[in-house]
Scaffold this motif. Sequence first.
Motif, PDB file in Angstrom:
ATOM      1  N   LEU A   1      41.244  39.772  39.546  1.00  0.00           N
ATOM      2  CA  LEU A   1      40.275  40.662  39.887  1.00  0.00           C
ATOM      3  C   LEU A   1      38.944  40.067  40.330  1.00  0.00           C
ATOM      4  O   LEU A   1      38.116  39.397  39.267  1.00  0.00           O
ATOM      5  CB  LEU A   1      40.154  41.780  38.727  1.00  0.00           C
ATOM      6  CG  LEU A   1      38.956  42.856  38.941  1.00  0.00           C
ATOM      7  CD1 LEU A   1      39.343  43.993  39.965  1.00  0.00           C
ATOM      8  CD2 LEU A   1      38.622  43.818  37.623  1.00  0.00           C
TER       9      LEU A   1
ATOM     10  N   THR B   1      34.348  38.199  45.720  1.00  0.00           N
ATOM     11  CA  THR B   1      35.646  38.408  46.478  1.00  0.00           C
ATOM     12  C   THR B   1      35.432  37.608  47.883  1.00  0.00           C
ATOM     13  O   THR B   1      36.482  37.036  48.248  1.00  0.00           O
ATOM     14  CB  THR B   1      35.638  39.955  47.021  1.00  0.00           C
ATOM     15  OG1 THR B   1      35.513  40.793  45.826  1.00  0.00           O
ATOM     16  CG2 THR B   1      36.649  40.182  47.894  1.00  0.00           C
TER      17      THR B   1
ATOM     18  N   VAL C   1      42.830  41.373  43.946  1.00  0.00           N
ATOM     19  CA  VAL C   1      42.247  42.868  43.864  1.00  0.00           C
ATOM     20  C   VAL C   1      40.973  42.836  43.588  1.00  0.00           C
ATOM     21  O   VAL C   1      40.265  42.147  42.692  1.00  0.00           O
ATOM     22  CB  VAL C   1      43.055  43.798  42.707  1.00  0.00           C
ATOM     23  CG1 VAL C   1      42.521  45.119  42.775  1.00  0.00           C
ATOM     24  CG2 VAL C   1      44.558  43.773  43.115  1.00  0.00           C
ATOM     25  N   PHE C   2      40.032  43.467  44.401  1.00  0.00           N
ATOM     26  CA  PHE C   2      38.735  43.644  44.367  1.00  0.00           C
ATOM     27  C   PHE C   2      38.316  44.614  44.059  1.00  0.00           C
ATOM     28  O   PHE C   2      38.810  45.982  44.276  1.00  0.00           O
ATOM     29  CB  PHE C   2      37.941  43.074  45.634  1.00  0.00           C
ATOM     30  CG  PHE C   2      38.155  43.888  46.851  1.00  0.00           C
ATOM     31  CD1 PHE C   2      37.493  44.951  47.079  1.00  0.00           C
ATOM     32  CD2 PHE C   2      39.264  43.535  47.815  1.00  0.00           C
ATOM     33  CE1 PHE C   2      37.518  45.753  48.220  1.00  0.00           C
ATOM     34  CE2 PHE C   2      39.157  44.384  48.975  1.00  0.00           C
ATOM     35  CZ  PHE C   2      38.689  45.698  49.203  1.00  0.00           C
ATOM     36  N   THR C   3      36.792  45.116  43.556  1.00  0.00           N
ATOM     37  CA  THR C   3      36.406  46.338  43.217  1.00  0.00           C
ATOM     38  C   THR C   3      34.846  46.151  43.438  1.00  0.00           C
ATOM     39  O   THR C   3      34.246  45.064  43.638  1.00  0.00           O
ATOM     40  CB  THR C   3      36.687  46.881  42.029  1.00  0.00           C
ATOM     41  OG1 THR C   3      36.414  48.264  41.966  1.00  0.00           O
ATOM     42  CG2 THR C   3      35.992  46.076  40.886  1.00  0.00           C
TER      43      THR C   3
ATOM     44  N   THR D   1      43.745  43.167  48.201  1.00  0.00           N
ATOM     45  CA  THR D   1      43.785  44.661  48.386  1.00  0.00           C
ATOM     46  C   THR D   1      42.677  45.090  47.294  1.00  0.00           C
ATOM     47  O   THR D   1      42.071  43.969  46.798  1.00  0.00           O
ATOM     48  CB  THR D   1      44.956  45.293  48.158  1.00  0.00           C
ATOM     49  OG1 THR D   1      44.774  46.710  48.470  1.00  0.00           O
ATOM     50  CG2 THR D   1      45.588  45.193  46.739  1.00  0.00           C
ATOM     51  N   GLY D   2      42.278  46.158  47.254  1.00  0.00           N
ATOM     52  CA  GLY D   2      41.008  46.676  46.168  1.00  0.00           C
ATOM     53  C   GLY D   2      40.614  47.828  46.560  1.00  0.00           C
ATOM     54  O   GLY D   2      41.368  48.910  46.956  1.00  0.00           O
ATOM     55  N   SER D   3      39.431  48.150  46.240  1.00  0.00           N
ATOM     56  CA  SER D   3      38.838  49.446  46.166  1.00  0.00           C
ATOM     57  C   SER D   3      37.443  49.214  46.512  1.00  0.00           C
ATOM     58  O   SER D   3      36.763  48.356  46.109  1.00  0.00           O
ATOM     59  CB  SER D   3      38.964  50.229  44.765  1.00  0.00           C
ATOM     60  OG  SER D   3      38.073  49.553  43.822  1.00  0.00           O
TER      61      SER D   3
ATOM     62  N   ALA E   1      40.876  50.426  41.787  1.00  0.00           N
ATOM     63  CA  ALA E   1      41.401  49.076  41.836  1.00  0.00           C
ATOM     64  C   ALA E   1      42.541  48.910  40.759  1.00  0.00           C
ATOM     65  O   ALA E   1      43.459  47.989  40.822  1.00  0.00           O
ATOM     66  CB  ALA E   1      40.498  48.022  41.297  1.00  0.00           C
TER      67      ALA E   1
ATOM     68  N   GLN F   1      45.931  49.937  42.077  1.00  0.00           N
ATOM     69  CA  GLN F   1      46.487  48.703  42.854  1.00  0.00           C
ATOM     70  C   GLN F   1      47.102  47.570  42.160  1.00  0.00           C
ATOM     71  O   GLN F   1      48.272  47.003  42.462  1.00  0.00           O
ATOM     72  CB  GLN F   1      45.651  48.349  43.959  1.00  0.00           C
ATOM     73  CG  GLN F   1      44.979  49.363  44.834  1.00  0.00           C
ATOM     74  CD  GLN F   1      45.959  50.349  45.767  1.00  0.00           C
ATOM     75  OE1 GLN F   1      47.030  50.731  45.204  1.00  0.00           O
ATOM     76  NE2 GLN F   1      45.942  50.161  46.802  1.00  0.00           N
TER      77      GLN F   1
ATOM     78  N   ILE G   1      43.193  49.385  51.041  1.00  0.00           N
ATOM     79  CA  ILE G   1      42.258  49.723  50.416  1.00  0.00           C
ATOM     80  C   ILE G   1      41.899  50.995  49.968  1.00  0.00           C
ATOM     81  O   ILE G   1      41.715  51.931  50.892  1.00  0.00           O
ATOM     82  CB  ILE G   1      40.904  48.920  51.048  1.00  0.00           C
ATOM     83  CG1 ILE G   1      41.007  47.301  51.323  1.00  0.00           C
ATOM     84  CG2 ILE G   1      39.439  49.060  50.279  1.00  0.00           C
ATOM     85  CD1 ILE G   1      40.070  46.821  52.307  1.00  0.00           C
TER      86      ILE G   1
END
Length: 361
Positions: free
Chosen positions: A113, A120, A135-137, A158-160, A295, A298, A314
């Motif tokens: 994360l 990121t 996975v990013f946020t 992927t992420g939010s 996030a 996902q 995303i």
Amino acid sequence: MKKLALPLLMAAAFAALPSHAIEPLPLETMETPHEYRVEVLQVTDIEPYQEAYNGFLETLKEQGIAAGKNLKVNRVKVDFDIERGGFWNRLGALMKVRQEAVRMAATKPDLVLTIGTPATKYARGILEDAKVPVVFTAVAHPQDAGCISLVDGGPGVTGSTLYTSMQDSLKMVQRIFPNTSRIGMIHTDDENGVANVAAAADSAKPLGMAITAKQVAKTESIIPSVKALREGGNAVDMFAVPLDTYYGLHRYEAAIDLGEYGKENKVPVVTLAMVRVPGAALYVGAEFGKVGALAGQQAAKILKFHTKPDVLPILRQERPTILLDPERLAALDVKLPPAVLEAKTSTRNGFWQLSWEQLTQ
């Protein structure tokens, strides 16, 4: 014959048992529960990042993945002197991010994360090469973090995102403060701050509004710039706070000073990010906790079902949260339109929460 009798009798006895009595045990009762290993990487330790992290963990817990049960988390916070800034300080933080990414790639966790744009942007390539899902946020603009688009994170990612339509946010400002024509925005070289101000400037024009911006150093007082934006024929009639770490430094000194100036001079202050800004009359934006929770959704798919990050879009908070401070509005002698008063849905920590749907009808 006697030696054969016992085995035959036993076979006959098992054959007489109902079929469910001799079914093998389910595999899950025979296996040791899997412990998921998640690494977390961020640059700086700020309150909004903690909110995003909490939202992430809470969603995993709802999906049956929890620390102390089947989840082991190692969180790394890369130090960055926000106030000093500068090329060499940034370069040092970048090198630390890459070092941590190399270490994580070698340990092969189930998932990494990344919180925020710098972590990121500078870790993703190393982790992608090692086939470690990312996975990013808490990223304001995915493209600034190396993503292909607002919905496509690119290979292995992927992420939010915190992204919300700036035009939608400014429409809401205009709905609540219909007499606003020129908005002042003060920012630093913070990546998110620069991007927010640019987006606001582009979005304001079609709405008949203008943005006047000033850039300051993170060590500077905000007061001279605030006064300068109120002078001359192009004086601003409102201040808007972008997503910029400057406003959280020195116990929110810049935000407090801006709010007090607005109160004393009857100038509204709004914030276009859901971060704590003492003195703001209106908050419009995505919430870090909710974005962190997205996030987590996902991450749960990747951990539980081995879904590849590449196939997961995303996620973002589709509609901005809208909060009003009634006490601050009263201090500014602001009279709200009836439609705004009717849009109130609840009270949250002294703020009124408004319905986006009702305000946009």
